[in-house]
Motif scaffolding. Structure first.
Motif, PDB file in Angstrom:
ATOM      1  N   ALA A 148       0.829  -1.206   0.000  1.00 54.52           N
ATOM      2  CA  ALA A 148       0.000   0.000   0.000  1.00 54.52           C
ATOM      3  C   ALA A 148       0.861   1.252   0.000  1.00 54.52           C
ATOM      4  O   ALA A 148       0.539   2.237  -0.674  1.00 54.52           O
ATOM      5  CB  ALA A 148      -0.938  -0.006   1.204  1.00 54.52           C
ATOM      6  N   LEU A 149       1.964   1.233   0.734  1.00 44.84           N
ATOM      7  CA  LEU A 149       2.860   2.386   0.778  1.00 44.84           C
ATOM      8  C   LEU A 149       3.488   2.639  -0.593  1.00 44.84           C
ATOM      9  O   LEU A 149       3.599   3.788  -1.029  1.00 44.84           O
ATOM     10  CB  LEU A 149       3.949   2.177   1.828  1.00 44.84           C
ATOM     11  N   LEU A 150       3.886   1.581  -1.275  1.00 46.63           N
ATOM     12  CA  LEU A 150       4.461   1.750  -2.613  1.00 46.63           C
ATOM     13  C   LEU A 150       3.440   2.247  -3.620  1.00 46.63           C
ATOM     14  O   LEU A 150       3.786   2.948  -4.575  1.00 46.63           O
ATOM     15  CB  LEU A 150       5.089   0.437  -3.089  1.00 46.63           C
ATOM     16  N   LEU A 153      -5.923   5.201   2.872  1.00 45.71           N
ATOM     17  CA  LEU A 153      -5.493   5.918   4.078  1.00 45.71           C
ATOM     18  C   LEU A 153      -4.123   6.563   3.886  1.00 45.71           C
ATOM     19  O   LEU A 153      -3.892   7.700   4.301  1.00 45.71           O
ATOM     20  CB  LEU A 153      -5.459   4.964   5.268  1.00 45.71           C
ATOM     21  N   LEU A 154      -3.215   5.836   3.262  1.00 48.05           N
ATOM     22  CA  LEU A 154      -1.877   6.386   3.029  1.00 48.05           C
ATOM     23  C   LEU A 154      -1.898   7.490   1.975  1.00 48.05           C
ATOM     24  O   LEU A 154      -1.091   8.420   2.035  1.00 48.05           O
ATOM     25  CB  LEU A 154      -0.916   5.267   2.652  1.00 48.05           C
ATOM     26  N   ASN A 155      -2.812   7.398   0.999  1.00 48.03           N
ATOM     27  CA  ASN A 155      -2.998   8.492   0.037  1.00 48.03           C
ATOM     28  C   ASN A 155      -3.355   9.777   0.762  1.00 48.03           C
ATOM     29  O   ASN A 155      -2.778  10.828   0.505  1.00 48.03           O
ATOM     30  CB  ASN A 155      -4.140   8.170  -0.937  1.00 48.03           C
ATOM     31  N   ASP A 156      -4.338   9.679   1.648  1.00 47.96           N
ATOM     32  CA  ASP A 156      -4.771  10.857   2.385  1.00 47.96           C
ATOM     33  C   ASP A 156      -3.649  11.411   3.257  1.00 47.96           C
ATOM     34  O   ASP A 156      -3.449  12.626   3.319  1.00 47.96           O
ATOM     35  CB  ASP A 156      -5.982  10.524   3.243  1.00 47.96           C
ATOM     36  N   GLY A 157      -2.906  10.535   3.903  1.00 46.39           N
ATOM     37  CA  GLY A 157      -1.797  10.986   4.734  1.00 46.39           C
ATOM     38  C   GLY A 157      -0.699  11.649   3.934  1.00 46.39           C
ATOM     39  O   GLY A 157      -0.163  12.695   4.333  1.00 46.39           O
ATOM     40  N   THR A 158      -0.361  11.077   2.799  1.00 43.91           N
ATOM     41  CA  THR A 158       0.673  11.666   1.942  1.00 43.91           C
ATOM     42  C   THR A 158       0.233  13.024   1.411  1.00 43.91           C
ATOM     43  O   THR A 158       1.018  13.973   1.366  1.00 43.91           O
ATOM     44  CB  THR A 158       0.995  10.721   0.766  1.00 43.91           C
ATOM     45  N   ALA A 159      -1.033  13.143   1.034  1.00 47.79           N
ATOM     46  CA  ALA A 159      -1.545  14.426   0.546  1.00 47.79           C
ATOM     47  C   ALA A 159      -1.539  15.476   1.652  1.00 47.79           C
ATOM     48  O   ALA A 159      -1.229  16.645   1.399  1.00 47.79           O
ATOM     49  CB  ALA A 159      -2.949  14.251  -0.013  1.00 47.79           C
ATOM     50  N   MET A 160      -1.867  15.070   2.879  1.00 44.89           N
ATOM     51  CA  MET A 160      -1.844  16.018   3.999  1.00 44.89           C
ATOM     52  C   MET A 160      -0.421  16.513   4.290  1.00 44.89           C
ATOM     53  O   MET A 160      -0.213  17.693   4.568  1.00 44.89           O
ATOM     54  CB  MET A 160      -2.430  15.373   5.259  1.00 44.89           C
ATOM     55  N   VAL A 161       0.545  15.604   4.212  1.00 46.86           N
ATOM     56  CA  VAL A 161       1.938  16.005   4.425  1.00 46.86           C
ATOM     57  C   VAL A 161       2.395  16.958   3.324  1.00 46.86           C
ATOM     58  O   VAL A 161       3.025  17.985   3.599  1.00 46.86           O
ATOM     59  CB  VAL A 161       2.853  14.765   4.504  1.00 46.86           C
TER      60      VAL A 161
END
Length: 96
Positions: A13-15, A82-90
């Motif tokens: 998922a991270l990749l 979830l990781l998409n949203d986190g990466t976009a927030m960062v």
């Protein structure tokens, strides 16, 4: 959220999430910077790119559950979301 299944699919998922969101952010920022008639800085274009680049696969997850897809596939798509949203927030925090 099944923590055990998420832990097994975390790296996949991270990749999928990290490079995809960053690529979408940069491509959107370049398009806005090149084609929009506004006098925005590149940082402001990256901020807009971060807002627009995250995807939300709620309908896909609902469809996967309806057709009885494997738990691992459903968790991988949910974790990637979830990781998409986190990466976009960062990215938004960095460029705003």
């Amino acid at each position: 959220l099944n923590v055990h299944t998420f832990a097994k699919t975390f790296w996949q998922a991270l990749l999928l999430a990290g490079p995809g969101v960053l690529f979408g952010t940069v491509m959107t920022a370049l398009a806005v910077w090149s084609f929009f008639p506004y006098d925005w800085t590149f940082s402001m274009c990256m901020t807009l790119g971060a807002i627009l680049s995250a995807t939300d696969p709620v309908a896909v997850v609902a469809l996967l559950k309806a057709v009885g897809a494997s738990t691992r596939l459903t968790m991988q798509i949910t974790g990637e979301s979830l990781l998409n949203d986190g990466t976009a927030m960062v990215a938004f925090t960095i460029f705003f």
